[in-house]
Design a protein around this motif. Structure first.
Motif, PDB file in Angstrom:
ATOM      1  N   ASP A 129     -22.071  31.191 -42.538  1.00 31.12           N
ATOM      2  CA  ASP A 129     -21.030  30.683 -43.429  1.00 31.12           C
ATOM      3  C   ASP A 129     -19.630  30.846 -42.833  1.00 31.12           C
ATOM      4  OD1 ASP A 129     -21.135  33.424 -43.495  1.00 31.12           O
ATOM      5  OD2 ASP A 129     -20.930  33.622 -45.673  1.00 31.12           O
ATOM      6  N   ARG A 130     -19.542  31.341 -41.604  1.00 29.28           N
ATOM      7  CA  ARG A 130     -18.256  31.496 -40.934  1.00 29.28           C
ATOM      8  C   ARG A 130     -17.828  30.184 -40.275  1.00 29.28           C
ATOM      9  NH1 ARG A 130     -19.309  37.155 -37.602  1.00 29.28           N
ATOM     10  NH2 ARG A 130     -19.815  38.470 -39.409  1.00 29.28           N
ATOM     11  N   PRO A 131     -16.558  30.077 -39.887  1.00 26.02           N
ATOM     12  CA  PRO A 131     -16.113  28.880 -39.152  1.00 26.02           C
ATOM     13  C   PRO A 131     -16.878  28.732 -37.839  1.00 26.02           C
ATOM     14  CG  PRO A 131     -14.229  30.127 -39.965  1.00 26.02           C
ATOM     15  CD  PRO A 131     -15.448  30.975 -40.227  1.00 26.02           C
ATOM     16  N   PRO A 132     -17.020  27.509 -37.341  1.00 24.22           N
ATOM     17  CA  PRO A 132     -17.833  27.282 -36.130  1.00 24.22           C
ATOM     18  C   PRO A 132     -17.389  28.104 -34.921  1.00 24.22           C
ATOM     19  CG  PRO A 132     -17.343  25.206 -37.206  1.00 24.22           C
ATOM     20  CD  PRO A 132     -16.558  26.247 -37.928  1.00 24.22           C
ATOM     21  N   HIS A 133     -16.063  28.223 -34.704  1.00 21.90           N
ATOM     22  CA  HIS A 133     -15.620  28.941 -33.520  1.00 21.90           C
ATOM     23  C   HIS A 133     -15.959  30.427 -33.599  1.00 21.90           C
ATOM     24  CE1 HIS A 133     -12.220  29.575 -36.283  1.00 21.90           C
ATOM     25  NE2 HIS A 133     -11.947  30.665 -35.578  1.00 21.90           N
ATOM     26  N   GLU A 134     -15.932  30.981 -34.813  1.00 18.70           N
ATOM     27  CA  GLU A 134     -16.312  32.384 -34.965  1.00 18.70           C
ATOM     28  C   GLU A 134     -17.814  32.564 -34.714  1.00 18.70           C
ATOM     29  OE1 GLU A 134     -15.128  34.211 -38.558  1.00 18.70           O
ATOM     30  OE2 GLU A 134     -13.013  33.639 -38.381  1.00 18.70           O
ATOM     31  N   GLN A 135     -18.617  31.642 -35.218  1.00 12.29           N
ATOM     32  CA  GLN A 135     -20.058  31.705 -34.967  1.00 12.29           C
ATOM     33  C   GLN A 135     -20.337  31.646 -33.457  1.00 12.29           C
ATOM     34  OE1 GLN A 135     -22.630  29.149 -37.322  1.00 12.29           O
ATOM     35  NE2 GLN A 135     -20.999  28.817 -38.818  1.00 12.29           N
ATOM     36  N   TYR A 136     -19.666  30.713 -32.785  1.00 12.20           N
ATOM     37  CA  TYR A 136     -19.907  30.532 -31.344  1.00 12.20           C
ATOM     38  C   TYR A 136     -19.539  31.785 -30.559  1.00 12.20           C
ATOM     39  CZ  TYR A 136     -19.081  28.975 -26.578  1.00 12.20           C
ATOM     40  OH  TYR A 136     -19.073  28.873 -25.209  1.00 12.20           O
ATOM     41  N   LEU A 137     -18.344  32.318 -30.802  1.00 10.35           N
ATOM     42  CA  LEU A 137     -17.895  33.482 -30.040  1.00 10.35           C
ATOM     43  C   LEU A 137     -18.757  34.703 -30.335  1.00 10.35           C
ATOM     44  CD1 LEU A 137     -14.013  33.090 -30.322  1.00 10.35           C
ATOM     45  CD2 LEU A 137     -15.471  32.621 -28.350  1.00 10.35           C
ATOM     46  N   THR A 138     -19.150  34.873 -31.609  1.00  9.30           N
ATOM     47  CA  THR A 138     -19.997  36.020 -31.956  1.00  9.30           C
ATOM     48  C   THR A 138     -21.339  35.943 -31.245  1.00  9.30           C
ATOM     49  OG1 THR A 138     -18.935  36.205 -34.126  1.00  9.30           O
ATOM     50  CG2 THR A 138     -21.086  37.270 -33.856  1.00  9.30           C
ATOM     51  N   LEU A 139     -21.965  34.758 -31.297  1.00 11.34           N
ATOM     52  CA  LEU A 139     -23.259  34.596 -30.644  1.00 11.34           C
ATOM     53  C   LEU A 139     -23.140  34.687 -29.126  1.00 11.34           C
ATOM     54  CD1 LEU A 139     -24.736  31.695 -32.807  1.00 11.34           C
ATOM     55  CD2 LEU A 139     -25.339  34.104 -32.897  1.00 11.34           C
TER      56      LEU A 139
ATOM     57  N   VAL B  15     -24.695  28.722 -16.368  1.00  9.65           N
ATOM     58  CA  VAL B  15     -25.322  29.415 -17.494  1.00  9.65           C
ATOM     59  C   VAL B  15     -24.464  29.260 -18.750  1.00  9.65           C
ATOM     60  CG1 VAL B  15     -26.088  31.653 -18.372  1.00  9.65           C
ATOM     61  CG2 VAL B  15     -26.487  31.041 -15.983  1.00  9.65           C
ATOM     62  N   TRP B  16     -23.153  29.426 -18.605  1.00  9.06           N
ATOM     63  CA  TRP B  16     -22.271  29.265 -19.768  1.00  9.06           C
ATOM     64  C   TRP B  16     -22.327  27.837 -20.314  1.00  9.06           C
ATOM     65  CZ3 TRP B  16     -18.043  25.933 -20.019  1.00  9.06           C
ATOM     66  CH2 TRP B  16     -17.286  26.004 -21.191  1.00  9.06           C
ATOM     67  N   ALA B  17     -22.336  26.845 -19.434  1.00 11.58           N
ATOM     68  CA  ALA B  17     -22.394  25.454 -19.882  1.00 11.58           C
ATOM     69  C   ALA B  17     -23.708  25.177 -20.609  1.00 11.58           C
ATOM     70  CB  ALA B  17     -22.233  24.514 -18.690  1.00 11.58           C
ATOM     71  N   ALA B  18     -24.816  25.711 -20.091  1.00 13.90           N
ATOM     72  CA  ALA B  18     -26.112  25.513 -20.754  1.00 13.90           C
ATOM     73  C   ALA B  18     -26.097  26.133 -22.150  1.00 13.90           C
ATOM     74  CB  ALA B  18     -27.231  26.122 -19.916  1.00 13.90           C
ATOM     75  N   TYR B  19     -25.533  27.328 -22.274  1.00 12.96           N
ATOM     76  CA  TYR B  19     -25.464  27.987 -23.582  1.00 12.96           C
ATOM     77  C   TYR B  19     -24.589  27.181 -24.542  1.00 12.96           C
ATOM     78  CZ  TYR B  19     -24.571  31.427 -27.207  1.00 12.96           C
ATOM     79  OH  TYR B  19     -24.474  32.054 -28.423  1.00 12.96           O
ATOM     80  N   THR B  20     -23.418  26.740 -24.072  1.00  8.31           N
ATOM     81  CA  THR B  20     -22.481  26.032 -24.945  1.00  8.31           C
ATOM     82  C   THR B  20     -23.049  24.697 -25.406  1.00  8.31           C
ATOM     83  OG1 THR B  20     -20.627  27.089 -23.795  1.00  8.31           O
ATOM     84  CG2 THR B  20     -20.143  25.128 -25.104  1.00  8.31           C
ATOM     85  N   ILE B  21     -23.629  23.937 -24.486  1.00  6.71           N
ATOM     86  CA  ILE B  21     -24.196  22.636 -24.859  1.00  6.71           C
ATOM     87  C   ILE B  21     -25.355  22.813 -25.832  1.00  6.71           C
ATOM     88  CG2 ILE B  21     -25.422  20.619 -23.958  1.00  6.71           C
ATOM     89  CD1 ILE B  21     -23.750  20.903 -21.406  1.00  6.71           C
ATOM     90  N   THR B  22     -26.201  23.815 -25.573  1.00 12.05           N
ATOM     91  CA  THR B  22     -27.317  24.070 -26.483  1.00 12.05           C
ATOM     92  C   THR B  22     -26.813  24.449 -27.865  1.00 12.05           C
ATOM     93  OG1 THR B  22     -28.616  24.863 -24.617  1.00 12.05           O
ATOM     94  CG2 THR B  22     -29.441  25.372 -26.799  1.00 12.05           C
TER      95      THR B  22
END
Length: 333
Positions: free
Chosen positions: A85-95, A37-44
């Protein structure tokens, strides 16, 4: 001779080892399911993040109907509101943290929560998927058993040739063929829509045919191998009828690889739902995915992909937990 207490302690140690082995087996399978599930979310997320389109501009185009250009100030406001408008890693972790809590955001096409949109489309897909899975399982197992039970060479070869034929037929072709024959020709079943059991028959058959192909092919080959094994020869020498050997002994051993394929079929059913729901004009996750991709509704697309991964991982986890009941040796391994 060991006394009673020594034997009891030995049985206790053996039982504790068996329980420990089963616990490790279950923990590993749960870990694999979470990883999928985590891999599917991350790749998407990566694929959607790397898309050339701007998510905020897509939202504004959906709201305005695509008739006007997006205003830069409005785009900047939306990017700040949704954290784009945040850095990519912040967007990813927040979502990611929001997704863990079941919050996939707001649909850019409808303005409704993604989880609500998915929840509205989910019952139709579950109904269709379960009907197709049950029908395909019985059809596949029936073909495999019949192919190994009949004696006539022509009929036996015909039954063995059905699985490759079924697997080569595209879902849209099967669906259109069924509609043409049963709906327009014989007028026995409705061609499209939902709401009654009659509306479910043709879509379920369309889903069931490719599912039955894999199950029939794997089970039939496994039955052939079991019927040629030494234990089957021993049973024949004792006078056990062929049908009893097939149904009582060989079938139980042959069902293990079919169970594996059954869990993997969930992914094929979810993928086929896109075509089947479109052909038969049914509402479900497949139709929702098609519409969301067309409208570039990124939150809904990601939500559907992740939810499909959850269903796939849960189905395979259930199959893995059923394995020790079929073959107790697996729990120790």
């Amino acid at each position: 001779m060991p006394d009673t207490k020594t034997r009891a302690r030995a049985r206790g140690r053996l039982g504790s080892r068996r329980v420990s082995g089963q616990a490790r087996y279950i923990i590993r399978r749960v870990y694999y399911a979470v990883f999928v599930v985590w891999a599917a979310y991350t790749i998407t997320w990566l694929l959607l993040f790397l898309m050339p389109s701007n998510a905020a501009e897509v939202m504004l185009r959906n709201v305005s109907g695509g008739d006007s250009a997006a205003d830069r100030a409005a785009v900047a406001a939306l990017e700040h509101r949704y954290g784009l408008d945040r850095p990519p890693h912040e967007q990813y972790l927040t979502l990611l943290f929001r997704a863990v809590k079941g919050d996939f955001g707001i649909s850019t096409a409808t303005g409704r929560p993604v989880i609500e949109v998915i929840g509205q489309a989910l019952p139709g897909t579950i109904q269709l998927g379960l009907a197709g899975l049950v029908l395909g399982t019985f059809l596949g197992l029936g073909i495999a058993l019949a192919a190994n039970a009949v004696r006539a060479p022509f009929l036996r070869n015909l039954l063995f040739s059905l699985p490759p034929l079924f697997s080569s037929l595209p879902a849209f072709f099967v669906g259109l063929l069924l509609v043409q024959f049963f709906a327009f020709g014989l007028k026995l079943l409705p061609a499209a829509g939902a709401g009654t059991a009659a509306h479910l028959v043709l879509p379920a058959i369309t889903i069931a045919i490719p599912v039955s192909a894999g199950i029939a092919q794997v089970t039939a080959k496994s039955l052939v191998a079991n019927l040629r094994s030494p234990y089957a020869d021993y049973l024949r020498a004792k006078g056990v009828p062929h049908r009893r050997i097939l149904l009582t002994h060989a079938f139980r051993n042959a069902i293990i690889p079919a169970t594996t394929l059954l869990g993997m079929s969930i992914g094929g059913i979810l993928a086929g739902a896109v075509v089947v729901e479109t052909v038969f004009s049914r509402q479900g996750l497949g139709r929702l995915m098609q519409t969301s991709v067309t409208l570039q509704d990124i939150p809904v697309v990601q939500g559907v992909v992740v939810f499909s991964a959850v269903l796939y991982a849960a189905a395979n986890l259930l199959v893995d937990l059923v394995y020790p009941k079929i073959d107790p040796r697996i729990s120790i391994g």
